[in-house]
Design a protein around this motif. Structure first.
Motif, PDB file in Angstrom:
ATOM      1  N   SER A 125       0.829  -1.211   0.000  1.00  0.00           N
ATOM      2  CA  SER A 125       0.000   0.000   0.000  1.00  0.00           C
ATOM      3  C   SER A 125       0.857   1.252   0.000  1.00  0.00           C
ATOM      4  CB  SER A 125      -0.926  -0.004   1.220  1.00  0.00           C
ATOM      5  OG  SER A 125      -1.818  -1.094   1.173  1.00  0.00           O
ATOM      6  N   LEU A 172      -5.886   1.428  -3.247  1.00  0.00           N
ATOM      7  CA  LEU A 172      -6.088   0.735  -1.971  1.00  0.00           C
ATOM      8  C   LEU A 172      -7.058  -0.428  -2.135  1.00  0.00           C
ATOM      9  CD1 LEU A 172      -6.259   3.711   0.558  1.00  0.00           C
ATOM     10  CD2 LEU A 172      -4.409   2.043   0.273  1.00  0.00           C
ATOM     11  N   VAL A 175      -5.196  -3.333  -3.729  1.00  0.00           N
ATOM     12  CA  VAL A 175      -4.337  -4.065  -2.793  1.00  0.00           C
ATOM     13  C   VAL A 175      -5.158  -5.054  -1.975  1.00  0.00           C
ATOM     14  CG1 VAL A 175      -2.860  -3.842  -0.760  1.00  0.00           C
ATOM     15  CG2 VAL A 175      -2.597  -2.244  -2.668  1.00  0.00           C
TER      16      VAL A 175
END
Length: 327
Positions: A125, A172, A175
């Motif tokens: 991240s 995000l 991920v």
């Protein structure tokens, strides 16, 4: 400095994928060199000043046109960034560990399964967000010059994602989705393909429906010359209204004009037939639905909220799956 140094599984993750980190740095450096070089080339040719005080790029300014094309295609390529991030996390970062069995070595080093996965996701991240920030910064170097030109308005795909905060939320989400898919499939290539497909669907669906998050504004005027939206607005729909305020399908009159003999050969007959048709149906007004530029940030925040919720759910599910398989 020792307190800032990476330790344990974080250090291992960085060491394992240092080539990927250098590749990300190289991508940013090349992008900066290209956009910076094009800005310098563009600056070599002075703009042309118009009588109303505005200035426009000179016709012979090839640097400007090349910069505009680079930004147009660059914004489109940034849409693939979440797919690439998700595929990398799902495949090399997670699924390959299970496929090869190397995760067992990490779990024998006094590292819990949750800490092992957490270190990978936090590292991925951080790198993905920093890379995204750098690429957005490079994009804005060129955007300050070509914004508002054809294909580069605030609402266009690519430009919209690269000039706000929503791209960070996409990364995000990628991920978290990659971590979940990687654990569920545990086959590197299959996990990469599945995550790319999932994130592609997410990008496509939200891109299609984002302008439905907020209600449009409507401008009206008497039927006649074309009704234009306010400056920089995003036009969603335009048409005609009857005296009762109902929306009228202008195809009805177009089809009537098309069926009338001579409209394709007699000058002005098409418009006359269409006007008579509209008058017969009580058409008095035209309208245009649009999103003003002020809707940019509220739409960005709503879309980002949806993506962050997706990221939270996927991350929660990823740790639940890990805990179930490795208590």
């Amino acid at each position: 400095m020792s307190t800032l140094a990476l330790k344990g599984p974080y250090w291992v993750t960085v060491r394992q994928y240092r080539r990927t980190l250098w590749l990300a740095v190289a991508a940013v450096a090349v992008s900066l060199a290209v956009i910076g070089g094009l800005r310098i080339w563009d600056a070599q040719t002075p703009d042309v000043y118009l009588e109303d005080g505005y200035r426009v790029p000179a016709d012979e300014n090839r640097g400007y046109e090349t910069l505009r094309l680079a930004l147009e295609y660059g914004g489109a390529w940034l849409l693939f960034l979440p797919l690439l991030v998700g595929a990398f996390v799902a495949g090399p970062l997670v699924a390959r560990e299970f496929e090869s069995g190397t995760y067992k070595l990490s779990l024998t080093q006094s590292v819990s399964p949750a800490e092992w996965l957490r270190s990978k996701l936090l590292t991925a991240s951080a790198v993905a967000l920093l890379t995204t920030l750098a690429l957005i910064g490079v994009f804005r170097i060129g955007w300050s010059r070509v914004s508002g030109s054809y294909g580069l308005s605030w609402a266009d795909r690519g430009s919209y994602e690269a000039t706000g905060i929503v791209l960070f939320a996409y990364v995000l989400a990628a991920v978290a989705v990659g971590a979940l898919v990687g654990q569920l499939i545990r086959r590197t290539l299959v996990a990469m393909a599945a995550t790319g497909l999932v994130m592609g669907v997410v990008v496509g669906v939200l891109g299609t429906f984002r302008w439905s998050f907020l209600a449009v504004k409507t401008a009206t005027a008497p039927a006649g010359p074309t009704l234009w939206t306010p400056e920089n607005a995003l036009t969603m729909e335009s048409g005609l209204l009857t005296s009762s305020g109902a929306r009228f399908d202008r195809l009805i009159c177009w089809e009537e004009a098309a069926r009338t003999p001579g409209t394709d050969t007699t000058e002005g007959l098409w418009g006359k037939v269409e006007a008579q048709c509209q008058a017969r149906h009580g058409v008095t007004t035209q309208y245009v639905d649009y999103h003003p530029e002020s809707h940019f940030w509220p739409t960005q925040l709503i879309e980002s909220g949806i993506l962050l919720a997706l990221a939270a759910l996927a991350a929660f599910a990823a740790f639940r799956v890990l805990r179930a398989r490795h208590p």
